[in-house]
Write a protein that holds these residues in place. Sequence first.
Motif, mmCIF file in Angstrom:
data_model
loop_
_atom_site.group_PDB
_atom_site.id
_atom_site.type_symbol
_atom_site.label_atom_id
_atom_site.label_comp_id
_atom_site.label_asym_id
_atom_site.label_seq_id
_atom_site.Cartn_x
_atom_site.Cartn_y
_atom_site.Cartn_z
ATOM 1 N N MET A 111 12.126 -15.746 -2.718
ATOM 2 C CA MET A 111 11.259 -14.721 -3.217
ATOM 3 C C MET A 111 10.395 -14.209 -2.074
ATOM 4 S SD MET A 111 8.294 -14.895 -6.094
ATOM 5 C CE MET A 111 7.872 -16.496 -5.589
ATOM 6 N N ASP A 112 10.144 -12.921 -2.086
ATOM 7 C CA ASP A 112 9.351 -12.290 -1.040
ATOM 8 C C ASP A 112 7.877 -12.339 -1.416
ATOM 9 O OD1 ASP A 112 8.391 -10.831 1.052
ATOM 10 O OD2 ASP A 112 9.308 -8.944 0.444
ATOM 11 N N GLU A 113 7.118 -13.163 -0.689
ATOM 12 C CA GLU A 113 5.688 -13.322 -0.966
ATOM 13 C C GLU A 113 4.852 -12.129 -0.512
ATOM 14 O OE1 GLU A 113 3.991 -15.677 -2.684
ATOM 15 O OE2 GLU A 113 5.935 -16.466 -3.233
ATOM 16 N N SER A 114 5.437 -11.192 0.224
ATOM 17 C CA SER A 114 4.658 -10.053 0.702
ATOM 18 C C SER A 114 4.188 -9.165 -0.445
ATOM 19 C CB SER A 114 5.461 -9.237 1.717
ATOM 20 O OG SER A 114 6.580 -8.636 1.097
ATOM 21 N N TRP A 115 4.839 -9.269 -1.595
ATOM 22 C CA TRP A 115 4.410 -8.487 -2.765
ATOM 23 C C TRP A 115 3.375 -9.231 -3.599
ATOM 24 C CZ3 TRP A 115 5.809 -3.820 -5.312
ATOM 25 C CH2 TRP A 115 6.572 -2.971 -4.521
ATOM 26 N N SER A 116 3.124 -10.470 -3.294
ATOM 27 C CA SER A 116 2.177 -11.283 -4.044
ATOM 28 C C SER A 116 0.760 -10.727 -3.916
ATOM 29 C CB SER A 116 2.218 -12.719 -3.526
ATOM 30 O OG SER A 116 1.291 -13.511 -4.208
ATOM 31 N N LEU A 117 0.042 -10.704 -5.020
ATOM 32 C CA LEU A 117 -1.327 -10.201 -5.036
ATOM 33 C C LEU A 117 -2.283 -11.294 -5.475
ATOM 34 C CD1 LEU A 117 -0.818 -6.785 -6.893
ATOM 35 C CD2 LEU A 117 -1.128 -7.113 -4.449
ATOM 36 N N GLY A 118 -3.342 -11.489 -4.711
ATOM 37 C CA GLY A 118 -4.420 -12.369 -5.149
ATOM 38 C C GLY A 118 -5.231 -11.629 -6.205
ATOM 39 N N THR A 119 -6.173 -12.308 -6.805
ATOM 40 C CA THR A 119 -6.966 -11.687 -7.871
ATOM 41 C C THR A 119 -7.737 -10.474 -7.362
ATOM 42 O OG1 THR A 119 -7.132 -13.805 -9.009
ATOM 43 C CG2 THR A 119 -8.739 -12.121 -9.617
ATOM 44 N N ALA A 120 -8.356 -10.581 -6.197
ATOM 45 C CA ALA A 120 -9.116 -9.447 -5.651
ATOM 46 C C ALA A 120 -8.190 -8.265 -5.359
ATOM 47 C CB ALA A 120 -9.855 -9.864 -4.387
ATOM 48 N N GLU A 121 -7.010 -8.555 -4.797
ATOM 49 C CA GLU A 121 -6.052 -7.485 -4.520
ATOM 50 C C GLU A 121 -5.536 -6.860 -5.810
ATOM 51 O OE1 GLU A 121 -3.673 -10.225 -2.307
ATOM 52 O OE2 GLU A 121 -3.862 -8.988 -0.500
ATOM 53 N N MET A 122 -5.370 -7.681 -6.834
ATOM 54 C CA MET A 122 -4.912 -7.181 -8.133
ATOM 55 C C MET A 122 -5.942 -6.211 -8.706
ATOM 56 S SD MET A 122 -2.475 -7.478 -10.398
ATOM 57 C CE MET A 122 -2.034 -7.859 -12.059
ATOM 58 N N LEU A 123 -7.212 -6.577 -8.633
ATOM 59 C CA LEU A 123 -8.265 -5.687 -9.129
ATOM 60 C C LEU A 123 -8.295 -4.392 -8.324
ATOM 61 C CD1 LEU A 123 -11.093 -8.290 -9.772
ATOM 62 C CD2 LEU A 123 -9.725 -7.083 -11.489
ATOM 63 N N GLN A 124 -8.087 -4.484 -7.038
ATOM 64 C CA GLN A 124 -8.051 -3.288 -6.193
ATOM 65 C C GLN A 124 -6.872 -2.392 -6.601
ATOM 66 O OE1 GLN A 124 -7.245 -4.031 -2.057
ATOM 67 N NE2 GLN A 124 -8.256 -2.134 -1.419
ATOM 68 N N GLN A 125 -5.729 -2.983 -6.875
ATOM 69 C CA GLN A 125 -4.565 -2.205 -7.293
ATOM 70 C C GLN A 125 -4.799 -1.544 -8.650
ATOM 71 O OE1 GLN A 125 -1.576 -1.560 -5.541
ATOM 72 N NE2 GLN A 125 -2.900 -2.318 -3.919
ATOM 73 N N ILE A 126 -5.472 -2.242 -9.538
ATOM 74 C CA ILE A 126 -5.798 -1.648 -10.844
ATOM 75 C C ILE A 126 -6.733 -0.458 -10.650
ATOM 76 C CG2 ILE A 126 -7.012 -2.057 -13.028
ATOM 77 C CD1 ILE A 126 -5.837 -4.956 -12.900
ATOM 78 N N GLY A 127 -7.697 -0.599 -9.748
ATOM 79 C CA GLY A 127 -8.594 0.508 -9.442
ATOM 80 C C GLY A 127 -7.842 1.695 -8.853
ATOM 81 N N THR A 128 -6.910 1.421 -7.961
ATOM 82 C CA THR A 128 -6.100 2.484 -7.357
ATOM 83 C C THR A 128 -5.254 3.179 -8.416
ATOM 84 O OG1 THR A 128 -6.005 1.291 -5.253
ATOM 85 C CG2 THR A 128 -4.333 2.986 -5.617
ATOM 86 N N LEU A 129 -4.681 2.406 -9.316
ATOM 87 C CA LEU A 129 -3.876 2.989 -10.389
ATOM 88 C C LEU A 129 -4.733 3.864 -11.293
ATOM 89 C CD1 LEU A 129 -1.152 3.257 -11.806
ATOM 90 C CD2 LEU A 129 -1.712 1.189 -13.103
ATOM 91 N N THR A 130 -5.910 3.384 -11.634
ATOM 92 C CA THR A 130 -6.820 4.174 -12.477
ATOM 93 C C THR A 130 -7.161 5.493 -11.800
ATOM 94 O OG1 THR A 130 -7.743 2.152 -13.428
ATOM 95 C CG2 THR A 130 -9.053 4.157 -13.659
ATOM 96 N N TRP A 131 -7.470 5.427 -10.498
ATOM 97 C CA TRP A 131 -7.761 6.651 -9.748
ATOM 98 C C TRP A 131 -6.560 7.595 -9.751
ATOM 99 C CZ3 TRP A 131 -5.021 7.714 -5.171
ATOM 100 C CH2 TRP A 131 -5.371 8.908 -4.551
ATOM 101 N N ALA A 132 -5.377 7.048 -9.448
ATOM 102 C CA ALA A 132 -4.178 7.877 -9.345
ATOM 103 C C ALA A 132 -3.820 8.527 -10.671
ATOM 104 C CB ALA A 132 -3.006 7.040 -8.827
ATOM 105 N N MET A 133 -4.068 7.843 -11.765
ATOM 106 C CA MET A 133 -3.739 8.395 -13.084
ATOM 107 C C MET A 133 -4.725 9.474 -13.515
ATOM 108 S SD MET A 133 -2.571 4.884 -15.031
ATOM 109 C CE MET A 133 -2.289 5.665 -16.603
ATOM 110 N N ASN A 134 -5.954 9.397 -13.024
ATOM 111 C CA ASN A 134 -6.997 10.329 -13.475
ATOM 112 C C ASN A 134 -7.289 11.457 -12.494
ATOM 113 O OD1 ASN A 134 -7.522 8.999 -15.949
ATOM 114 N ND2 ASN A 134 -8.652 7.434 -14.834
ATOM 115 N N ASP A 135 -6.696 11.429 -11.319
ATOM 116 C CA ASP A 135 -6.947 12.464 -10.317
ATOM 117 C C ASP A 135 -5.689 13.309 -10.162
ATOM 118 O OD1 ASP A 135 -7.538 14.039 -8.113
ATOM 119 O OD2 ASP A 135 -8.473 12.407 -6.993
#
Length: 98
Positions: A1-25
């Motif tokens: 398995m490729d661990e480069s795609w693994s997200l820690g909790t802080a990175e996961m929250l950042q990705q959720i924030g990015t997704l929210t921005w991308a969906m609303n902008d």
Amino acid sequence: MDESWSLGTAEMLQQIGTLTWAMNDDKAPKMVENLTAMRIGYELYQRLSGQRDVDALRNQTIMAIAKFVKDHPKASKEELTKEISKQIALFAKRLEEI
């Protein structure tokens, strides 16, 4: 398995924030939204399925068998079979605990 795609909790929250921005902008590229959604989906699957734990356990089992073979280069076929059976049984027991 490729661990480069693994997200820690802080990175996961950042990705959720990015997704929210991308969906609303309206100016956000659709590709950013799609890639972020895929990363979040992949991470959720890994966390909920326990696949990382299974992969780690499988690798531990393989390494234990390889170590036995390395440490006992003149082991008989019966000894190898016995050790491999032992390691597989241990793998199965640990897998049930997950």
